[in-house]
Design a protein around this motif. Structure first.
Motif, PDB file in Angstrom:
ATOM      1  N   LEU A 286      39.944  54.066  39.324  1.00  0.00           N
ATOM      2  CA  LEU A 286      39.506  52.930  40.127  1.00  0.00           C
ATOM      3  C   LEU A 286      38.595  53.458  41.229  1.00  0.00           C
ATOM      4  O   LEU A 286      39.007  54.269  42.048  1.00  0.00           O
ATOM      5  CB  LEU A 286      40.716  52.203  40.728  1.00  0.00           C
ATOM      6  CG  LEU A 286      40.422  50.960  41.561  1.00  0.00           C
ATOM      7  CD1 LEU A 286      39.811  49.862  40.695  1.00  0.00           C
ATOM      8  CD2 LEU A 286      41.703  50.454  42.219  1.00  0.00           C
TER       9      LEU A 286
ATOM     10  N   ILE B 101      36.169  48.227  42.235  1.00  0.00           N
ATOM     11  CA  ILE B 101      36.729  47.143  43.027  1.00  0.00           C
ATOM     12  C   ILE B 101      35.930  46.985  44.317  1.00  0.00           C
ATOM     13  O   ILE B 101      35.613  47.961  44.982  1.00  0.00           O
ATOM     14  CB  ILE B 101      38.232  47.366  43.326  1.00  0.00           C
ATOM     15  CG1 ILE B 101      38.841  46.145  44.004  1.00  0.00           C
ATOM     16  CG2 ILE B 101      38.458  48.639  44.134  1.00  0.00           C
ATOM     17  CD1 ILE B 101      40.358  46.165  44.073  1.00  0.00           C
TER      18      ILE B 101
ATOM     19  N   LEU C  10      35.828  45.836  48.045  1.00  0.00           N
ATOM     20  CA  LEU C  10      36.761  45.692  49.157  1.00  0.00           C
ATOM     21  C   LEU C  10      35.994  45.387  50.439  1.00  0.00           C
ATOM     22  O   LEU C  10      34.786  45.544  50.491  1.00  0.00           O
ATOM     23  CB  LEU C  10      37.544  46.994  49.364  1.00  0.00           C
ATOM     24  CG  LEU C  10      38.321  47.522  48.158  1.00  0.00           C
ATOM     25  CD1 LEU C  10      38.829  48.932  48.447  1.00  0.00           C
ATOM     26  CD2 LEU C  10      39.469  46.592  47.835  1.00  0.00           C
TER      27      LEU C  10
ATOM     28  N   GLU D  19      34.338  39.539  51.310  1.00  0.00           N
ATOM     29  CA  GLU D  19      34.488  38.569  50.220  1.00  0.00           C
ATOM     30  C   GLU D  19      33.206  38.489  49.408  1.00  0.00           C
ATOM     31  O   GLU D  19      32.130  38.638  49.970  1.00  0.00           O
ATOM     32  CB  GLU D  19      34.847  37.198  50.784  1.00  0.00           C
ATOM     33  CG  GLU D  19      36.177  37.143  51.519  1.00  0.00           C
ATOM     34  CD  GLU D  19      37.380  37.358  50.625  1.00  0.00           C
ATOM     35  OE1 GLU D  19      37.276  37.164  49.392  1.00  0.00           O
ATOM     36  OE2 GLU D  19      38.429  37.727  51.145  1.00  0.00           O
TER      37      GLU D  19
ATOM     38  N   LYS E 166      36.329  39.692  47.108  1.00  0.00           N
ATOM     39  CA  LYS E 166      36.970  40.964  46.787  1.00  0.00           C
ATOM     40  C   LYS E 166      37.528  40.904  45.370  1.00  0.00           C
ATOM     41  O   LYS E 166      37.972  39.865  44.920  1.00  0.00           O
ATOM     42  CB  LYS E 166      38.115  41.239  47.759  1.00  0.00           C
ATOM     43  CG  LYS E 166      37.676  41.369  49.198  1.00  0.00           C
ATOM     44  CD  LYS E 166      38.876  41.547  50.095  1.00  0.00           C
ATOM     45  CE  LYS E 166      38.457  41.551  51.553  1.00  0.00           C
ATOM     46  NZ  LYS E 166      39.622  41.632  52.443  1.00  0.00           N
ATOM     47  N   GLY E 167      37.487  42.045  44.685  1.00  0.00           N
ATOM     48  CA  GLY E 167      38.062  42.110  43.352  1.00  0.00           C
ATOM     49  C   GLY E 167      37.314  43.076  42.458  1.00  0.00           C
ATOM     50  O   GLY E 167      36.419  43.802  42.895  1.00  0.00           O
ATOM     51  N   ILE E 168      37.672  43.079  41.188  1.00  0.00           N
ATOM     52  CA  ILE E 168      37.054  43.964  40.199  1.00  0.00           C
ATOM     53  C   ILE E 168      35.684  43.393  39.833  1.00  0.00           C
ATOM     54  O   ILE E 168      35.585  42.300  39.289  1.00  0.00           O
ATOM     55  CB  ILE E 168      37.934  44.093  38.935  1.00  0.00           C
ATOM     56  CG1 ILE E 168      39.329  44.623  39.276  1.00  0.00           C
ATOM     57  CG2 ILE E 168      37.229  44.960  37.882  1.00  0.00           C
ATOM     58  CD1 ILE E 168      39.369  46.046  39.789  1.00  0.00           C
TER      59      ILE E 168
ATOM     60  N   PRO F 240      33.748  38.671  41.263  1.00  0.00           N
ATOM     61  CA  PRO F 240      34.819  39.453  40.625  1.00  0.00           C
ATOM     62  C   PRO F 240      35.305  38.881  39.292  1.00  0.00           C
ATOM     63  O   PRO F 240      35.452  37.668  39.154  1.00  0.00           O
ATOM     64  CB  PRO F 240      35.946  39.416  41.647  1.00  0.00           C
ATOM     65  CG  PRO F 240      35.314  39.067  42.932  1.00  0.00           C
ATOM     66  CD  PRO F 240      34.127  38.205  42.586  1.00  0.00           C
TER      67      PRO F 240
ATOM     68  N   VAL G 293      38.216  39.986  38.248  1.00  0.00           N
ATOM     69  CA  VAL G 293      39.595  39.820  38.708  1.00  0.00           C
ATOM     70  C   VAL G 293      39.546  39.706  40.221  1.00  0.00           C
ATOM     71  O   VAL G 293      39.097  40.629  40.910  1.00  0.00           O
ATOM     72  CB  VAL G 293      40.477  41.020  38.311  1.00  0.00           C
ATOM     73  CG1 VAL G 293      41.890  40.874  38.824  1.00  0.00           C
ATOM     74  CG2 VAL G 293      40.473  41.216  36.794  1.00  0.00           C
ATOM     75  N   ASP G 294      39.968  38.567  40.770  1.00  0.00           N
ATOM     76  CA  ASP G 294      39.917  38.290  42.198  1.00  0.00           C
ATOM     77  C   ASP G 294      41.110  38.960  42.899  1.00  0.00           C
ATOM     78  O   ASP G 294      42.239  38.841  42.433  1.00  0.00           O
ATOM     79  CB  ASP G 294      39.961  36.776  42.418  1.00  0.00           C
ATOM     80  CG  ASP G 294      39.687  36.380  43.839  1.00  0.00           C
ATOM     81  OD1 ASP G 294      40.036  37.139  44.772  1.00  0.00           O
ATOM     82  OD2 ASP G 294      39.120  35.292  44.039  1.00  0.00           O
ATOM     83  N   CYS G 295      40.840  39.640  43.997  1.00  0.00           N
ATOM     84  CA  CYS G 295      41.898  40.320  44.746  1.00  0.00           C
ATOM     85  C   CYS G 295      41.991  39.798  46.184  1.00  0.00           C
ATOM     86  O   CYS G 295      42.456  40.494  47.067  1.00  0.00           O
ATOM     87  CB  CYS G 295      41.653  41.818  44.754  1.00  0.00           C
ATOM     88  SG  CYS G 295      41.706  42.560  43.142  1.00  0.00           S
ATOM     89  N   SER G 296      41.502  38.590  46.419  1.00  0.00           N
ATOM     90  CA  SER G 296      41.520  38.022  47.790  1.00  0.00           C
ATOM     91  C   SER G 296      42.918  37.645  48.191  1.00  0.00           C
ATOM     92  O   SER G 296      43.769  37.363  47.433  1.00  0.00           O
ATOM     93  CB  SER G 296      40.619  36.804  47.862  1.00  0.00           C
ATOM     94  OG  SER G 296      39.293  37.177  47.581  1.00  0.00           O
TER      95      SER G 296
END
Length: 109
Positions: A5, A54, A56, A59, A61-63, A104, A106-109
């Motif tokens: 990652l 990813i 970071l 916004e 944020k995510g893959i 993203p 995949v969203d990581c918010s």
């Protein structure tokens, strides 16, 4: 092969104007785009390893990317301008993106 990652924080480093869009369009058109990325202190990162990128710090944020490594880590001028001016180096690995987006996967918010 292992999976790694990589992190991208646009508040610390951003792609040059328009370069991210060019890379995204290249992946869409040809199926891949080549680039290089800092791999921290990691020296044992085999060629052909799967990676995910990813986003970071800002916004959304995510893959936002994935692909395979195409080189072993090697030293180059540091990505951070202040450290580069001091002559510091960082480890980089060459990448071949098979997915890259501003939004993203995949969203990581």
């Amino acid at each position: 092969m292992a999976t790694f990652l990589f992190a991208w924080n646009p508040t610390k480093w951003d792609w040059k104007e328009g370069e991210l869009t060019k890379q995204i369009l290249r992946v869409a058109k040809t199926g891949s785009a080549n680039d290089s990325w800092s791999c921290g202190n990691r020296k044992d990162l085999p060629v052909g390893s799967r990676f995910f990128l990813i986003r970071l710090g800002q916004e959304p944020k995510g893959i936002v990317g994935s692909g395979q490594t195409t080189s072993e880590p090697a030293l180059g001028p540091h990505w951070e301008p202040a450290l580069r001016r001091q002559g510091k180096e960082a480890l980089y690995v060459d990448l071949k993106f098979d997915f890259l987006s501003k939004e993203p996967l995949v969203d990581c918010s």
